[in-house]
Design an enzyme around this catalytic site. Structure first.
Site, PDB file in Angstrom:
ATOM      1  N   LYS A   1       0.872  -1.173   0.000  1.00 46.47           N
ATOM      2  CA  LYS A   1       0.000   0.000   0.000  1.00 46.47           C
ATOM      3  C   LYS A   1       0.902   1.213   0.000  1.00 46.47           C
ATOM      4  O   LYS A   1       2.054   1.135   0.444  1.00 46.47           O
ATOM      5  CB  LYS A   1      -0.862  -0.017   1.277  1.00 46.47           C
ATOM      6  CG  LYS A   1      -2.094   0.831   1.205  1.00 46.47           C
ATOM      7  CD  LYS A   1      -3.306   0.061   0.701  1.00 46.47           C
ATOM      8  CE  LYS A   1      -4.525   0.934   0.627  1.00 46.47           C
ATOM      9  NZ  LYS A   1      -5.705   0.214   0.189  1.00 46.47           N
TER      10      LYS A   1
ATOM     11  N   GLY B   1     -23.375   4.536   4.509  1.00 45.01           N
ATOM     12  CA  GLY B   1     -22.472   5.041   3.471  1.00 45.01           C
ATOM     13  C   GLY B   1     -22.986   4.651   2.102  1.00 45.01           C
ATOM     14  O   GLY B   1     -22.976   3.474   1.735  1.00 45.01           O
TER      15      GLY B   1
ATOM     16  N   GLY C   1     -21.858   5.672  -0.927  1.00 43.43           N
ATOM     17  CA  GLY C   1     -20.904   6.153  -1.922  1.00 43.43           C
ATOM     18  C   GLY C   1     -20.820   5.190  -3.096  1.00 43.43           C
ATOM     19  O   GLY C   1     -21.799   4.536  -3.463  1.00 43.43           O
TER      20      GLY C   1
ATOM     21  N   VAL D   1     -19.465   2.240  -3.543  1.00 49.77           N
ATOM     22  CA  VAL D   1     -19.807   0.838  -3.283  1.00 49.77           C
ATOM     23  C   VAL D   1     -21.234   0.740  -2.736  1.00 49.77           C
ATOM     24  O   VAL D   1     -22.041  -0.071  -3.210  1.00 49.77           O
ATOM     25  CB  VAL D   1     -18.820   0.197  -2.282  1.00 49.77           C
ATOM     26  CG1 VAL D   1     -19.198  -1.253  -1.996  1.00 49.77           C
ATOM     27  CG2 VAL D   1     -17.395   0.280  -2.792  1.00 49.77           C
TER      28      VAL D   1
HETATM   29  P1  NAD Z   1     -16.950   6.624  -1.083  1.00 50.54           P
HETATM   30  O1  NAD Z   1     -16.062   7.683  -0.584  1.00 50.54           O
HETATM   31  O2  NAD Z   1     -17.439   6.673  -2.497  1.00 50.54           O
HETATM   32  O3  NAD Z   1     -18.269   6.529  -0.160  1.00 50.54           O
HETATM   33  C1  NAD Z   1     -18.243   6.617   1.211  1.00 50.54           C
HETATM   34  C2  NAD Z   1     -19.569   7.255   1.636  1.00 50.54           C
HETATM   35  O4  NAD Z   1     -19.653   7.210   3.051  1.00 50.54           O
HETATM   36  C3  NAD Z   1     -19.688   8.739   1.232  1.00 50.54           C
HETATM   37  O5  NAD Z   1     -20.937   8.948   0.602  1.00 50.54           O
HETATM   38  C4  NAD Z   1     -19.592   9.473   2.579  1.00 50.54           C
HETATM   39  O6  NAD Z   1     -20.368  10.673   2.602  1.00 50.54           O
HETATM   40  C5  NAD Z   1     -20.155   8.439   3.530  1.00 50.54           C
HETATM   41  N1  NAD Z   1     -19.743   8.603   4.922  1.00 50.54           N
HETATM   42  C6  NAD Z   1     -18.555   9.021   5.421  1.00 50.54           C
HETATM   43  N2  NAD Z   1     -18.595   9.013   6.765  1.00 50.54           N
HETATM   44  C7  NAD Z   1     -19.818   8.563   7.125  1.00 50.54           C
HETATM   45  C8  NAD Z   1     -20.463   8.319   8.359  1.00 50.54           C
HETATM   46  N3  NAD Z   1     -19.841   8.538   9.514  1.00 50.54           N
HETATM   47  N4  NAD Z   1     -21.739   7.850   8.344  1.00 50.54           N
HETATM   48  C9  NAD Z   1     -22.379   7.636   7.188  1.00 50.54           C
HETATM   49  N5  NAD Z   1     -21.818   7.847   5.986  1.00 50.54           N
HETATM   50  C10 NAD Z   1     -20.569   8.307   5.949  1.00 50.54           C
HETATM   51  O7  NAD Z   1     -16.202   5.254  -0.781  1.00 50.54           O
HETATM   52  P2  NAD Z   1     -16.447   3.847  -1.465  1.00 50.54           P
HETATM   53  O8  NAD Z   1     -15.523   3.692  -2.634  1.00 50.54           O
HETATM   54  O9  NAD Z   1     -17.910   3.607  -1.646  1.00 50.54           O
HETATM   55  O10 NAD Z   1     -15.899   2.862  -0.334  1.00 50.54           O
HETATM   56  C11 NAD Z   1     -16.636   2.634   0.855  1.00 50.54           C
HETATM   57  C12 NAD Z   1     -15.773   1.877   1.845  1.00 50.54           C
HETATM   58  O11 NAD Z   1     -15.373   0.634   1.279  1.00 50.54           O
HETATM   59  C13 NAD Z   1     -14.469   2.600   2.223  1.00 50.54           C
HETATM   60  O12 NAD Z   1     -14.185   2.313   3.565  1.00 50.54           O
HETATM   61  C14 NAD Z   1     -13.427   1.946   1.334  1.00 50.54           C
HETATM   62  O13 NAD Z   1     -12.128   1.971   1.914  1.00 50.54           O
HETATM   63  C15 NAD Z   1     -13.954   0.511   1.275  1.00 50.54           C
HETATM   64  N6  NAD Z   1     -13.559  -0.206   0.056  1.00 50.54           N
HETATM   65  C16 NAD Z   1     -13.870   0.289  -1.159  1.00 50.54           C
HETATM   66  C17 NAD Z   1     -13.478  -0.410  -2.302  1.00 50.54           C
HETATM   67  C18 NAD Z   1     -13.822   0.107  -3.675  1.00 50.54           C
HETATM   68  O14 NAD Z   1     -13.688  -0.649  -4.659  1.00 50.54           O
HETATM   69  N7  NAD Z   1     -14.295   1.320  -3.812  1.00 50.54           N
HETATM   70  C19 NAD Z   1     -12.780  -1.627  -2.185  1.00 50.54           C
HETATM   71  C20 NAD Z   1     -12.495  -2.124  -0.915  1.00 50.54           C
HETATM   72  C21 NAD Z   1     -12.885  -1.399   0.203  1.00 50.54           C
END
Ligand code: NAD
Length: 368
Positions: A94, A194, A196, A198
Site C-alpha cells: 500500500k 455510506g 458512496g 460501493v
Molecule cells: P466513497 O467515498 O465513495 O463513499 C463513502 C460514503 O460514506 C460517502 O458517501 C460518505 O459521505 C459516507 N460517509 C462518510 N462518513 C460517514 C459516516 N460517519 N456515516 C455515514 N456515511 C458516511 O467510498 P467507497 O468507494 O464507496 O468505499 C466505501 C468503503 O469501502 C471505504 O471504507 C473503502 O475503503 C472501502 N472499500 C472500497 C473499495 C472500492 O472498490 N471502492 C474496495 C475495498 C474497500
C-alpha cells in the site's frame, strides 16, 4: 490487524519504524520525498511471498507523519491477507501520500510518485484508493507499467467499485445463509451505512432482490438521492448501531465496531465494504461471536475491487472478474464453518486460512 495508537506522543516514544505497534515483519518501507513537487509519500511492502505487493495509494491529510506511517503499515499488511484469502497470486502493499488531495495534489506530484513506484521494478504495484482517481492512475501509467485501475479507454479495468459491491453482496448472502438458514435477502431489513461508490451499487442489488434497505450517509443529499433511486428508506434515528435491523452493512468508515457500539448492535449479521471494521480485531471480533452476531470479515468480502484490477495483470475479462468475485459466497461460508469448528472468530479463521496459504507458498518457492 488494527492495533490502534492514536496518541502521537506515545508513538514517538517507540523505535521509529521497527518498533511501531503496526510493524509486523514488513519486508520494505520506502520513504519518498521530492522538494520540487512537495511529494511526501510512504510505500509499504508487507509481504511478497504470493507475488508482487499490490495495493492502492491513499492521499490523506494525516495529522502527522507517524499517523501516515502507521496507516501504511496497517493497510499493506491487510492487503497481504486480502489477496491470500481470495486466492490471488499477489502480495500485500500500500502507499500513502501525505496531503489534502483536493488542495495539494498536482499532476507533477503524481508523476513523481509514479517514478518512485517504477524504481521498485514491480515489487510494488499501485492502484486507486481514497484521495486518488482513475485519472491519477492513467498519469502514473505514463511513467511506469506497475499500476492498475487505469481507465478502460487506456486498456484498464476502470472503476472497481461495482465489482466490490457485488462481492459484498455475495458475502452478505452467505452470512445470511449461515445465520438465517437462507441466502435470500427478500424481506430482510438491512442498514447500509455510506451510500458512496460501493454503497449505492450494493443498495441496488439488495433492493432488486426485495430487501428492505435503510440508508445512512453524512452527506444528506446523497442518501436522499440513493433512497429515491432504488426505493430505499432514509434512516432517520440518531442511533444507527441500535437500529432494529437484521443486517448492518458498514460501507463508509473503518472501526465502527468499537467499545461504544459493539453491545448496541441489534443486527444479527454484519457484512459491509469498509476496511478494518473491527476497531480492535481480537476484542471486538470476540464480542460479536459471543453475542451470536455473524460477522463476514471485511477483507474477504470487499475483495471484488482487487479481483477486478488483478485482471489487468493476468489479462482476464470483466466477466471472469465477476465470476471470481461470486466465489466470495463460497469462501465466506467456508470461513464460518472453520470458525465454528475451532471456536474462533471469523476474522481469526480467515487470517488462519490466509496464513496457511502463504506458508504453503513459501515452502513451494523454497523447493523450486
Ligand atoms: P466513497 O467515498 O465513495 O463513499 C463513502 C460514503 O460514506 C460517502 O458517501 C460518505 O459521505 C459516507 N460517509 C462518510 N462518513 C460517514 C459516516 N460517519 N456515516 C455515514 N456515511 C458516511 O467510498 P467507497 O468507494 O464507496 O468505499 C466505501 C468503503 O469501502 C471505504 O471504507 C473503502 O475503503 C472501502 N472499500 C472500497 C473499495 C472500492 O472498490 N471502492 C474496495 C475495498 C474497500
Amino acid at each position: 490487524m488494527n492495533l490502534e495508537i492514536t496518541n502521537p506522543a506515545e508513538l514517538q516514544k517507540m523505535d521509529p519504524v521497527f518498533g511501531q505497534l503496526s510493524f509486523d515483519n514488513h519486508e520494505q518501507i520506502v520513504f519518498c520525498h521530492d522538494k520540487y513537487t512537495g511529494l511526501k509519500a510512504i510505500i509499504g511492502i508487507h509481504n511478497t511471498v504470493m507475488g508482487p505487493a499490490l495495493g492502492g495509494t491513499r492521499m490523506w491529510k494525516y495529522n502527522n507523519e507517524w499517523e501516515a506511517l502507521n496507516d501504511v503499515l496497517r493497510l499493506s499488511r491487510g492487503m497481504t491477507y486480502k489477496s491470500a484469502i481470495t486466492g490471488l497470486n499477489l502480495g500485500g502493499g500500500k502507499a500513502v501520500i501525505i496531503g489534502d488531495s483536493k488542495l495539494d495534489k498536482t499532476p507533477e506530484m503524481i508523476t513523481k510518485f509514479g517514478e518512485y513506484v517504477n524504481s521498485l521494478s514491480g515489487r510494488y504495484i499501485t492502484a486507486e484508493d481514497v484521495g486518488t482517481t482513475t485519472a491519477d492512475m492513467d498519469r502514473i501509467h505514463e511513467v511506469t507499467p506497475f499500476v492498475t485501475g487505469i481507465s478502460e479507454e487506456k486498456g484498464g479495468s476502470g472503476n472497481p467499485s461495482p465489482v466490490t459491491a457485488y462481492g459484498v453482496y455475495m458475502g452478505m448472502k452467505a452470512a445470511a445463509k449461515y445465520q438465517f438458514g437462507s441466502e435470500s435477502l427478500a424481506g430482510k431489513k438491512i442498514l447500509v451505512q455510506g451510500t458512496g461508490h460501493v454503497g449505492e451499487t450494493l443498495v441496488e442489488y439488495i433492493t432488486k432482490e426485495g430487501g428492505i434497505v435503510y440508508v445512512s450517509d453524512i452527506n444528506y443529499s446523497r442518501k436522499e438521492e440513493v433512497a429515491k433511486k432504488y426505493g430505499a428508506i432514509v434512516f432517520e434515528g440518531d442511533d444507527i448501531y441500535g437500529a432494529d435491523v437484521d443486517i448492518y452493512s458498514p460501507c463508509a468508515l473503518g472501526a465502527t465496531i468499537n467499545n461504544d457500539t459493539v453491545y448496541k448492535i441489534k443486527a444479527k449479521v454484519i457484512a459491509g465494504a469498509a476496511n478494518n471494521q473491527l476497531a480492535v480485531e481480537e476484542i471486538h471480533g470476540k464480542i460479536l461471536r459471543e453475542r451470536g452476531i455473524a460477522y463476514a470479515p471485511d477483507f474477504l468480502i470487499n475483495a471484488g475491487g482487487i479481483i477486478n484490477v488483478y485482471g489487468e495483470i493476468v489479462k482476464y475479462s470483466k466477466e471472469e472478474a465477476m465470476r471470481r468475485t461470486e466465489n466470495i459466497y463460497n469462501t465466506t461460508l467456508e470461513i464460518f464453518k472453520h470458525a465454528d469448528s475451532k471456536a474462533i472468530t471469523t476474522q481469526q479463521a480467515a487470517m488462519e486460512i490466509a496464513e496457511a496459504r502463504i506458508e504453503q507458498r513459501k515452502k513451494e518457492n523454497a523447493n523450486k
